[in-house]
Enzyme design. Structure first.
Site, PDB file in Angstrom:
ATOM      1  N   LYS A  53     -38.601  23.474  13.251  1.00 14.41           N
ATOM      2  CA  LYS A  53     -38.634  24.214  11.976  1.00 14.41           C
ATOM      3  C   LYS A  53     -37.343  23.955  11.185  1.00 14.41           C
ATOM      4  O   LYS A  53     -37.384  23.754   9.974  1.00 14.41           O
ATOM      5  CB  LYS A  53     -38.840  25.718  12.245  1.00 14.41           C
ATOM      6  CG  LYS A  53     -40.260  26.009  12.720  1.00 14.41           C
ATOM      7  CD  LYS A  53     -40.443  27.419  13.264  1.00 14.41           C
ATOM      8  CE  LYS A  53     -41.849  27.547  13.880  1.00 14.41           C
ATOM      9  NZ  LYS A  53     -42.096  28.844  14.512  1.00 14.41           N
ATOM     10  N   GLN A  97     -38.808  34.021  15.967  1.00 10.58           N
ATOM     11  CA  GLN A  97     -39.619  33.206  16.878  1.00 10.58           C
ATOM     12  C   GLN A  97     -40.172  34.079  18.009  1.00 10.58           C
ATOM     13  O   GLN A  97     -39.434  34.803  18.664  1.00 10.58           O
ATOM     14  CB  GLN A  97     -38.744  32.066  17.448  1.00 10.58           C
ATOM     15  CG  GLN A  97     -39.513  31.094  18.319  1.00 10.58           C
ATOM     16  CD  GLN A  97     -40.594  30.327  17.556  1.00 10.58           C
ATOM     17  OE1 GLN A  97     -40.357  29.831  16.461  1.00 10.58           O
ATOM     18  NE2 GLN A  97     -41.788  30.233  18.128  1.00 10.58           N
ATOM     19  N   ASP A 120     -44.148  34.090   7.913  1.00 13.54           N
ATOM     20  CA  ASP A 120     -45.105  33.861   9.002  1.00 13.54           C
ATOM     21  C   ASP A 120     -46.433  34.565   8.712  1.00 13.54           C
ATOM     22  O   ASP A 120     -47.448  34.271   9.338  1.00 13.54           O
ATOM     23  CB  ASP A 120     -44.540  34.418  10.325  1.00 13.54           C
ATOM     24  CG  ASP A 120     -44.057  33.324  11.265  1.00 13.54           C
ATOM     25  OD1 ASP A 120     -44.460  32.164  11.088  1.00 13.54           O
ATOM     26  OD2 ASP A 120     -43.279  33.651  12.180  1.00 13.54           O
TER      27      ASP A 120
END
Ligand code: NDP
Length: 287
Positions: A53, A97, A120
């Protein structure tokens, strides 16, 4: 006849290039697009995802802020970091994460992220927006799958779509996106008694299970679009999907490989969500 291979790597590169153009256009307006990534603990798979990422941010010109917190971090400490990033005007997106260490409640953490920075798309405000057809952030993996289906040339309208898996981050939002695209949607899961009978009916089949090579050729309708979200290790430790690629590619119309299918698309859509967040938060529309 062998299926059309849907190249997620190539499509992701196209999307990243579009994002790069948008990031540059924002920079011309004096806006520096920034994504904050928080990694708690030392899970090796998570470290790889975070590294990829951060690399995608560098490729697209997005400024990344990486926060590594030790495995023994408390929920309170993580919530304090999120509060700080929520309040930081220069931060457009916040990503924590997953999975998190067991002393931390992931739901509480996701709920603490400002929905306007939830790139997200996991916050209930964004999940609610997806259910009701309002603007919000769409979870990156199903969002990327929609682009792959589009690439297959098959319009979901009126088609039978089957999703195997019902998680909040993949299966459920996937079902909502396909429903919004006018497919007739079925969601199968571990309690579905005759999985083959359901999957064989699918014009579009999305596997998001986490079981190596679960989907065999005799479970697939000839000519179907088959999208493999799974990321597993086979008996030799090699990365593989939920679909038995070697046999299903002989019957499907289009199929995604693993690796090189959904994985790169997930990261590309994260970049797209981040540049969208930068525009929305600042009331700028580039298009
Ligand atoms: P979860 O474990 O949260 O969900 C798995 C789902 O599969 C559940 O709904 C479960 O049913 C269902 N399931 C399990 N076994 C069976 C079975 N034998 N038959 C039918 N359904 C079954 O996983 P995620 O949704 O988070 O991830 C799914 C896969 O996708 C994983 O391999 C993961 O690594 C991968 N993934 C890949 C991403 C990418 O970028 N490529 C991103 C995110 C995930 P039930 O609800 O009844 O338990």
């Amino acid at each position: 006849m062998s299926a059309q291979i849907l190249d997620g790597k190539a499509l992701a590169a196209e999307i990243r290039s579009e994002v790069k153009t948008q990031v540059a256009a924002l920079a011309e307006k004096g806006v520096s697009t920034a994504l904050a990534v928080i990694l708690v603990g030392d899970d090796s798979a998570s470290q790889v995802y975070v590294r990829n990422k951060i690399k995608a941010c560098a490729d697209t010109g997005i400024r990344s802020l990486e926060f590594r917190m030790p495995a023994e971090t408390t929920q309170q400490q993580l919530l304090a970091k999120i509060a700080e990033l929520n309040a930081d005007e220069s931060v457009d997106g916040i990503l924590v994460q997953l999975p998190l260490p067991k002393q931390i409640n992931a739901d509480a953490v996701i709920a603490a992220i400002d929905p306007a920075k939830d790139v997200d798309g996991f916050h209930v405000a964004n999940a609610g927006a997806l259910i009701t057809g309002k603007q919000g952030f769409v979870p990156c993996t199903p969002f990327g799958v929609m682009r792959l289906i589009e690439k297959s040339g098959v319009n979901p309208r009126g088609k039978s779509a089957v999703i195997v898996g019902r998680s909040n981050i993949v299966g459920k939002p996937m079902a909502l996106l396909l429903l919004a695209a006018d497919a007739t949607v079925t969601v199968a899961h571990s309690r579905t008694p005759d999985l083959s009978a359901v999957t064989r009916n699918a014009d579009i089949l999305v596997a998001a299970v986490g079981r190596a090579k679960l989907i065999k050729a005799d479970m697939v309708k000839p000519g179907a679009v088959v999208i493999d979200v799974g990321m597993n290790r086979d008996e030799n430790g090699k990365l593989c999907g939920d679909v038995d690629f070697a046999e299903v590619k002989e019957i499907a119309g289009s199929i995604t490989p693993v690796p090189g299918g959904v994985g790169p698309m997930t990261i590309a859509m994260l970049m797209q969500n981040t540049v969208l967040a930068a525009q929305m938060r600042r009331g700028i529309s580039l298009s």
